[in-house]
Design an enzyme around this catalytic site. Structure first.
Site, short mmCIF file in Angstrom:
data_model
loop_
_atom_site.label_atom_id
_atom_site.label_comp_id
_atom_site.label_asym_id
_atom_site.label_seq_id
_atom_site.Cartn_x
_atom_site.Cartn_y
_atom_site.Cartn_z
CG ASP A 19 -2.10 0.94 1.11
OD1 ASP A 19 -2.17 1.60 -0.18
OD2 ASP A 19 -2.81 1.09 2.26
CG HIS A 45 -0.54 2.07 -9.41
ND1 HIS A 45 -0.67 1.84 -8.17
CD2 HIS A 45 -1.37 2.84 -9.82
CE1 HIS A 45 -1.65 2.41 -7.59
NE2 HIS A 45 -2.33 3.05 -8.66
CG LEU A 57 8.97 -17.14 -3.64
CD1 LEU A 57 8.68 -17.24 -1.86
CD2 LEU A 57 9.36 -15.81 -3.74
C1 IPE Z 1 -5.37 -2.68 -0.40
O1 IPE Z 1 -5.10 -1.44 -0.53
C2 IPE Z 1 -5.31 -3.32 -1.73
C3 IPE Z 1 -4.14 -3.58 -2.20
C4 IPE Z 1 -2.86 -3.35 -1.78
C5 IPE Z 1 -4.10 -4.07 -3.84
P1 IPE Z 1 -6.29 -0.09 -0.39
O2 IPE Z 1 -5.41 1.15 -0.67
O3 IPE Z 1 -7.11 -0.58 -1.52
O4 IPE Z 1 -7.01 -0.32 0.84
P2 IPE Z 1 -8.03 0.58 1.55
O5 IPE Z 1 -8.72 1.30 0.74
O6 IPE Z 1 -6.89 1.45 2.35
O7 IPE Z 1 -8.60 -0.11 2.61
C1 IPE Z 2 -1.69 0.32 -3.51
O1 IPE Z 2 -1.58 1.73 -3.29
C2 IPE Z 2 -1.86 -0.40 -4.87
C3 IPE Z 2 -3.36 -0.74 -5.02
C4 IPE Z 2 -4.16 -0.81 -4.12
C5 IPE Z 2 -3.51 -1.11 -6.23
P1 IPE Z 2 -2.72 2.74 -3.35
O2 IPE Z 2 -3.17 2.98 -4.70
O3 IPE Z 2 -3.79 2.26 -2.65
O4 IPE Z 2 -1.90 4.01 -2.94
P2 IPE Z 2 -2.48 5.04 -1.74
O5 IPE Z 2 -3.18 4.16 -0.69
O6 IPE Z 2 -3.47 5.92 -2.55
O7 IPE Z 2 -1.13 5.85 -1.25
MG MG Z 3 -4.01 2.55 -0.51
#
Ligand code: IPE
Ligand code: IPE
Ligand code: MG
Length: 244
Positions: free
Chosen positions: A24, A41, A135
């Protein structure tokens, strides 16, 4: 310090059998670096490459990473299509190197909402790695823990109706109907970016997992910090409800 220098300090007999990572913070990384979310990303994929290498070197057997949740469809159309494309392109780009490193890659999640051609391409590409014995890397793609459990219940229902299996339903049986049927329970959940929640990730499998949180944003997450999380895990007292 390079993570390779940290490896001898790991207790081989106490390695987590299955590590799950909630990758995240890509969006916030992009904001911090004055760039577009999509670049966050893209950097996230580079971070994943580092961690897969480190996990292999550390002797971890199973690594499951959260790439796209069933809830992530709620994002903008542009971001969703970018993510779907990035995940596919990265898989295709990395498959040869994964093979060289003896990594067995598999996608877990629902096929619903994704094009048939997309699912087919993922399957075909992953299959190239299925003779590898190193792995086991699971990419949680279009994954939701509640969806997984609901699908399992429906399949169990069907198999009981058709006489393939018999009641009673046991924990073991449910385990065998999950995407992770062949894998041990999650021992360690790592989440980056300072959020401290599961967000519907491996909710059944993480019932007794240890949690490790860091404020580091996923694209900045290093192999050294990953090994530190494992070391921290090795110092925990896991009691499983018992006294010792
Ligand atoms: C969880 O992250 C999903 C992934 C890392 C793919 P999100 O950013 O989507 O989750 P929330 O919204 O903070 O719960
Ligand atoms: C995690 O990063 C990747 C996915 C959920 C696909 P985010 O896109 O949720 O990044 P933040 O949480 O907005 O910083
Ligand atoms: Mg996020």
């Amino acid at each position: 310090m390079n993570y390779k220098e940290m490896l001898p300090e790991l207790k081989k007999e106490k390695l987590p059998k299955h590590i799950a990572i909630i990758m995240d913070g890509n969006g916030r990384w992009a904001k911090k670096n004055n760039t577009k979310r999509v670049n966050g990303h893209r950097e996230g994929v580079t971070a994943l490459r580092r961690i897969v290498e480190a996990a292999s070197d550390a002797g971890i057997k199973v690594l499951t990473v959260y790439a796209f949740s069933t809830e992530n469809w709620g994002r903008s159309k542009t971001e969703v299509s970018y993510l779907l494309k990035l995940i596919m392109d990265s898989l295709i780009k990395e498959i040869d190197e994964l093979n060289e490193n003896n990594v067995r890659i598999q996608f877990i999640g629902t096929k619903e909402k994704l094009d048939e051609s997309y699912n087919k391409k993922v399957m075909q590409t992953c299959k190239k790695s299925w003779n590898n014995s190193g792995l086991k890397l699971n990419i949680a793609m279009n994954y939701g823990g509640r969806k997984e459990i609901t699908d399992a219940f429906n399949e169990i229902h069907d198999d009981i109706i058709t006489g393939k299996i018999e009641a009673p339903i046991t924990e073991n049986l449910i385990n065998n109907y999950l995407y992770t049927a062949n894998f041990p329970d999650v021992d360690l959940v790592i989440r980056t970016s300072g959020e401290e929640r599961l967000s519907n990730f491996l909710i059944w499998q993480s019932a007794y997992a240890e949690f490790w949180f860091t404020k580091t944003l996923w694209p900045d997450f290093t192999a050294e910090e990953f090994i530190k999380a494992i070391m921290d895990y090795q110092n925990r007292k896991r009691r499983f409800g018992r006294r010792k």
